[in-house]
Design a protein around this motif. Structure first.
Motif, PDB file in Angstrom:
ATOM      1  N   TYR A 142       0.832  -1.215   0.000  1.00 41.06           N
ATOM      2  CA  TYR A 142       0.000   0.000   0.000  1.00 41.06           C
ATOM      3  C   TYR A 142       0.864   1.262   0.000  1.00 41.06           C
ATOM      4  CZ  TYR A 142      -4.098  -2.913   0.566  1.00 41.06           C
ATOM      5  OH  TYR A 142      -5.087  -3.836   0.349  1.00 41.06           O
ATOM      6  N   ARG A 143       2.057   1.201   0.620  1.00 42.05           N
ATOM      7  CA  ARG A 143       2.966   2.360   0.574  1.00 42.05           C
ATOM      8  C   ARG A 143       3.317   2.679  -0.881  1.00 42.05           C
ATOM      9  NH1 ARG A 143       6.956   0.410   3.366  1.00 42.05           N
ATOM     10  NH2 ARG A 143       6.100   1.068   5.358  1.00 42.05           N
ATOM     11  N   GLU A 144       3.633   1.640  -1.649  1.00 43.95           N
ATOM     12  CA  GLU A 144       3.955   1.847  -3.072  1.00 43.95           C
ATOM     13  C   GLU A 144       2.749   2.396  -3.826  1.00 43.95           C
ATOM     14  OE1 GLU A 144       5.383  -1.930  -4.384  1.00 43.95           O
ATOM     15  OE2 GLU A 144       7.143  -1.847  -3.062  1.00 43.95           O
ATOM     16  N   GLN A 145       1.593   1.912  -3.475  1.00 42.94           N
ATOM     17  CA  GLN A 145       0.394   2.409  -4.164  1.00 42.94           C
ATOM     18  C   GLN A 145       0.154   3.885  -3.845  1.00 42.94           C
ATOM     19  OE1 GLN A 145      -2.971  -0.153  -3.438  1.00 42.94           O
ATOM     20  NE2 GLN A 145      -2.062  -1.858  -4.562  1.00 42.94           N
ATOM     21  N   TYR A 146       0.295   4.273  -2.582  1.00 39.09           N
ATOM     22  CA  TYR A 146       0.124   5.692  -2.221  1.00 39.09           C
ATOM     23  C   TYR A 146       1.169   6.554  -2.929  1.00 39.09           C
ATOM     24  CZ  TYR A 146      -3.095   4.355   1.590  1.00 39.09           C
ATOM     25  OH  TYR A 146      -4.150   3.877   2.324  1.00 39.09           O
ATOM     26  N   ARG A 147       2.419   6.069  -2.916  1.00 41.14           N
ATOM     27  CA  ARG A 147       3.493   6.857  -3.560  1.00 41.14           C
ATOM     28  C   ARG A 147       3.227   7.019  -5.052  1.00 41.14           C
ATOM     29  NH1 ARG A 147       8.489   4.427  -0.236  1.00 41.14           N
ATOM     30  NH2 ARG A 147       8.505   5.973   1.443  1.00 41.14           N
ATOM     31  N   SER A 148       2.668   5.990  -5.673  1.00 41.92           N
ATOM     32  CA  SER A 148       2.465   6.036  -7.126  1.00 41.92           C
ATOM     33  C   SER A 148       1.483   7.137  -7.523  1.00 41.92           C
ATOM     34  CB  SER A 148       1.945   4.687  -7.629  1.00 41.92           C
ATOM     35  OG  SER A 148       0.576   4.508  -7.269  1.00 41.92           O
ATOM     36  N   LEU A 149       0.706   7.610  -6.587  1.00 43.14           N
ATOM     37  CA  LEU A 149      -0.290   8.633  -6.922  1.00 43.14           C
ATOM     38  C   LEU A 149       0.359   9.958  -7.298  1.00 43.14           C
ATOM     39  CD1 LEU A 149      -3.007   7.971  -4.184  1.00 43.14           C
ATOM     40  CD2 LEU A 149      -2.782   6.956  -6.473  1.00 43.14           C
ATOM     41  N   ALA A 150       1.589  10.195  -6.832  1.00 39.33           N
ATOM     42  CA  ALA A 150       2.258  11.464  -7.148  1.00 39.33           C
ATOM     43  C   ALA A 150       2.410  11.610  -8.660  1.00 39.33           C
ATOM     44  CB  ALA A 150       3.624  11.520  -6.457  1.00 39.33           C
ATOM     45  N   GLU A 151       2.741  10.527  -9.339  1.00 40.80           N
ATOM     46  CA  GLU A 151       2.905  10.587 -10.791  1.00 40.80           C
ATOM     47  C   GLU A 151       1.604  10.324 -11.526  1.00 40.80           C
ATOM     48  OE1 GLU A 151       5.977   8.563 -12.712  1.00 40.80           O
ATOM     49  OE2 GLU A 151       7.548   9.713 -11.709  1.00 40.80           O
ATOM     50  N   ALA A 152       0.746   9.520 -10.931  1.00 41.09           N
ATOM     51  CA  ALA A 152      -0.457   9.084 -11.647  1.00 41.09           C
ATOM     52  C   ALA A 152      -1.558  10.138 -11.653  1.00 41.09           C
ATOM     53  CB  ALA A 152      -0.993   7.800 -11.021  1.00 41.09           C
ATOM     54  N   THR A 153      -1.468  11.114 -10.749  1.00 37.37           N
ATOM     55  CA  THR A 153      -2.533  12.113 -10.669  1.00 37.37           C
ATOM     56  C   THR A 153      -1.956  13.505 -10.893  1.00 37.37           C
ATOM     57  OG1 THR A 153      -2.253  12.419  -8.282  1.00 37.37           O
ATOM     58  CG2 THR A 153      -3.796  10.719  -8.992  1.00 37.37           C
ATOM     59  N   ALA A 154      -2.818  14.403 -11.320  1.00 33.16           N
ATOM     60  CA  ALA A 154      -2.427  15.807 -11.473  1.00 33.16           C
ATOM     61  C   ALA A 154      -3.529  16.648 -10.848  1.00 33.16           C
ATOM     62  CB  ALA A 154      -2.262  16.146 -12.943  1.00 33.16           C
ATOM     63  N   GLY A 155      -3.142  17.590 -10.002  1.00 31.98           N
ATOM     64  CA  GLY A 155      -4.140  18.454  -9.379  1.00 31.98           C
ATOM     65  C   GLY A 155      -4.823  17.779  -8.211  1.00 31.98           C
ATOM     66  N   PRO A 156      -5.883  18.424  -7.707  1.00 35.73           N
ATOM     67  CA  PRO A 156      -6.551  17.927  -6.499  1.00 35.73           C
ATOM     68  C   PRO A 156      -7.017  16.476  -6.656  1.00 35.73           C
ATOM     69  CG  PRO A 156      -7.426  20.062  -7.147  1.00 35.73           C
ATOM     70  CD  PRO A 156      -6.506  19.627  -8.239  1.00 35.73           C
ATOM     71  N   THR A 157      -6.722  15.686  -5.640  1.00 36.68           N
ATOM     72  CA  THR A 157      -7.017  14.252  -5.705  1.00 36.68           C
ATOM     73  C   THR A 157      -7.673  13.814  -4.408  1.00 36.68           C
ATOM     74  OG1 THR A 157      -5.101  13.877  -7.142  1.00 36.68           O
ATOM     75  CG2 THR A 157      -5.957  11.963  -5.943  1.00 36.68           C
ATOM     76  N   TRP A 158      -8.693  12.983  -4.536  1.00 38.50           N
ATOM     77  CA  TRP A 158      -9.273  12.309  -3.378  1.00 38.50           C
ATOM     78  C   TRP A 158      -8.911  10.839  -3.462  1.00 38.50           C
ATOM     79  CZ3 TRP A 158     -15.126  14.121  -3.693  1.00 38.50           C
ATOM     80  CH2 TRP A 158     -15.177  15.514  -3.546  1.00 38.50           C
TER      81      TRP A 158
END
Ligand SMILES: [Fe+2]
Length: 404
Positions: A252-268
């Motif tokens: 899950y740590r890797e999954q949370y970290r991956s959001l930095a590249e996978a998302t742009a702008g405000p994210t829920w």
């Protein structure tokens, strides 16, 4: 006369549910039917063939069908009934969670009594408000053991991981709402492979059905890209809660970290289990936070994530922390409610993290609605009759709340 009667009987026996959901590759129409073939589909006036996502199987004598829908589609129908396509503007997002009727050993809910199990009412009240999107934060399937003999409140209820339970717990009561708005489905712990996971995997799982196993394992996160908002949907169905599972924490740590590249702008983040959120005070202790997800999330959730939206606790809760996303729990849409009374959570320390402010509101069935404002989202929790209980303005990583 005879022919007419036969035709009527045949039409009456066909049972089909359909909806539009967000999946990793975009929008996907889904249908479940008791017929062998998928229902007819039409997109922008052109006939399309739905493909079989899951053929009938043991305990599931129904056909699950799927059809990708282009983002610019203007109209679509399944079996001649319109499919709710995304609207041009995303202004209102409804959130429901923990919706099924509890039948597990001594825990017996009166599934036949809409006062005791009000999910159908709640789904219909939400449908009347015509939200632009519906998010279900997980836990659909609750009927695990037989209704005890002599219990009129649940007499006749099905139980187990099978189609009659999925129909009774979710598809039949949600039918109207399924046709009103596109949906995002989050997997709850009741949808793990020990409980209702087969039905989840066949019908609602965002990825392809694992035919060989009959139940999908943990799905990778996927991103719903909306105008001005990304939703990162994470499958934490099996995340160990009461102690740290190191292997899961790493995943899950890797999954949370991956959001930095996978998302742009405000994210829920949409995940069934909250992280630093107790379901209430039991024997003087705050119980119900996730030890594994806390280790995983520590230092790994990108700054772009402003909100974690969950269920799991059967209440409405908003928690502000320092330097962390706001946590909102909206899991009061059907199953037996968490005990306790409305409490100010300011000052709670949950697994080392202090709650700065917020709301802790058990004791009422209902749902939540997020409404877009110029500078954030106003989230209001409503009762099952659609009466507002409490409201907060969620802006960046803070939620300013007031009771209604
Ligand atoms: Fe749960």
């Amino acid at each position: 006369m005879c022919i007419a009667l036969v035709a009527t009987a045949s039409a009456a026996s066909a049972e089909t549910y359909h909806w539009l959901q967000y999946a990793p590759d975009g929008l996907e129409a889904r249908a479940v039917t008791d017929q062998a073939a998928c229902p007819a589909a039409e997109v922008d006036g052109v006939g399309k063939a739905m493909t079989i996502r899951a053929a009938p199987g043991t305990q599931y004598p129904v056909t699950m069908c799927a059809l990708p829908i282009a983002a610019d589609a203007r109209s679509a129908t399944i079996a001649g009934v319109p499919l709710a396509l995304p609207r041009a503007e995303l202004k209102r997002i409804a959130v429901i969670g923990d919706t099924g009727c509890r039948l597990k050993g001594q825990a017996v809910q009166a599934c036949n009594d809409p006062q005791q199990w009000p999910f159908r009412l709640i789904a219909d009240v939400v449908a009347q408000q015509k939200p632009d999107l519906v998010i279900h934060v997980g836990d659909y399937h609750y009927r695990e053991t037989p209704c005890p003999a002599g219990e009129a409140g649940c007499a006749g209820s099905p139980y187990g991981d099978n189609w009659p339970v999925w129909r009774a717990d979710f598809f039949a009561p949600a039918d109207t709402l399924l046709k009103v708005s596109p949906w995002v489905f989050v997997r709850g712990n009741h949808e793990d492979c020990e409980r209702g996971g087969q039905g989840w995997s066949r019908a609602l799982e965002p990825y392809a059905f694992d035919v060989a196993k009959g139940c999908n394992g943990i799905g990778k996160p996927f991103i719903v890209r909306l105008r001005g908002l990304s939703l990162a949907v994470i499958d934490v169905a099996t995340a160990r809660e009461e102690r740290v599972d190191e292997a899961q924490a790493q995943l899950y740590r890797e999954q949370y970290r991956s959001l930095a590249e996978a998302t742009a702008g405000p994210t829920w983040i949409l995940q069934h289990r909250p992280i630093w959120s107790p379901g209430g005070t039991f024997s003087g202790k705050l119980i119900g936070d996730s030890k594994t997800l806390a280790v995983a999330a520590s230092g790994a959730i990108p700054d772009s994530v402003t909100l974690i939206l969950s269920g799991h606790h059967h209440l409405f809760q908003v928690l502000n922390y320092q330097n962390l996303p706001v946590q909102i729990v909206s899991g009061n849409s059907g199953d037996i409610l968490n005990p306790g009374t409305v409490t100010d959570p300011a000052g709670w320390t949950v697994n080392g993290v202090t709650v700065q402010s917020g709301m802790h509101m058990p004791g009422s069935f209902g749902f939540s609605m997020f409404e877009k404002q110029n500078d954030g989202w106003q989230v209001t929790n409503y009762t099952r009759l659609g009466i507002p209980r409490a409201s907060c303005l969620v802006k960046d990583r803070t939620a300013a709340c007031a009771p209604k």
